[in-house]
Design an enzyme around this catalytic site. Sequence first.
Site, PDB file in Angstrom:
ATOM      1  CG  ASP A 170      -1.688  -1.265   1.442  1.00 27.91           C
ATOM      2  OD1 ASP A 170      -2.103  -1.857   0.441  1.00 27.91           O
ATOM      3  OD2 ASP A 170      -1.906  -1.650   2.606  1.00 27.91           O
ATOM      4  CD  GLU A 183      -8.913  -2.714  -0.910  1.00 28.96           C
ATOM      5  OE1 GLU A 183      -9.409  -2.829   0.220  1.00 28.96           O
ATOM      6  OE2 GLU A 183      -8.134  -3.569  -1.385  1.00 28.96           O
TER       7      GLU A 183
END
Length: 362
Positions: free
Chosen positions: A56, A263
């Site tokens: 991420d 997301e």
Amino acid sequence: MDKFSLKILSTLIVTATLLGCNDDKKVEEDTKPVTQEEKKKEPLSQPLVSAIYTADPSAHVFNGRIYIYPSHDTATGTPEDDLGSHFNMMDYHILSMDAPGGQVTDHGVALHIKDIPWAGRQLWAPDAAFANNTYYLYFPVKNKQDVFQIGVATSSRPEGPFTPEKTPIAGSYSIDPCVFKDDDGRFYMYFGGIWGGQLQRWTNNKYDSSAKNLEGDQTAVLPRMARLSTDMKSFAEPVKEIKIIDKDGKLFREKDNDKRFFEAAWMHKYKGKYYFSYSTGDTHYINYATGDNAYGPFTYQGVILNPVDGWTNHHSIVEMDGKWWLFYHDVQLSGKTHLRNVKVTELKYNEDGSIQTINAYK
Ligand code: FUB
């Protein structure tokens, strides 16, 4: 050296590195053999670090240097489930480098879950911003009632260590904050993630623990945003939904799962246009949509990054010295979906402002 020998050599180097890694001792037992199909694939880029697992990546240029704010994946042995409990991260390490391709520094633990008074479990994808002579680290974590909220921590240095506020950002919820600074100096937070990220449980900013995942023809759950106050620790306005529409102005339905938001929101600006990019989750794309202002609506444009090895796909986009870079992750080092490694590759635009789709494997 041919491609196959290179693959063996890189596997040996990776294995040797992992054997020397104190932080993730369970790595060896968690690592699956490389499949025949994987043997044929040549990654476009190599992991930026291999002594720890990272995912991420939110990249920013601070003081002429690239700082990467990733999740720190660890093999905690938490059983896998549909809510992502196996992504059971405990702390953050900030990475930095002079420029893509340069030597990467791991600055060590920048924030640990034990120091966040309101946190329960699962430190997920963070982001960072600089204002008021202070670096702000934004992070999602489940509170003690197991509901994701977004917290903020501060430091005088981009790499931390960061000191968390005692409570989450009032009115925040779900996961994956992205903090974007517009040209007028205003900051906006984009956030949200469905399924394990719990966004489907929030309607009109109210929580309903019994809300189910959407299906079929239902209008897909929309990502959220709010302008940040000048203190950078609170929202200056109620949280709003962001519309992602197709070329006919229609919202996507849940069954459009190769296009709808899942997301990993990211916002950047290119030649005056706002580019909102995100992961489609269960179809594993990084897509983007463009708009004329920070609030949208954003019109769907296409795919930035095709699926990578591993279930999750998550990215950030940053400019340095006139070139644009895509930070992303895959599972090259471990073969395990919850033990990821961050990477970077160049991102290119066409003349008309569209982004050239990237394949993470040659
Ligand atoms: O790293 C945990 C979660 O996986 C992130 O918050 C999502 O974006 C996905 O990458």
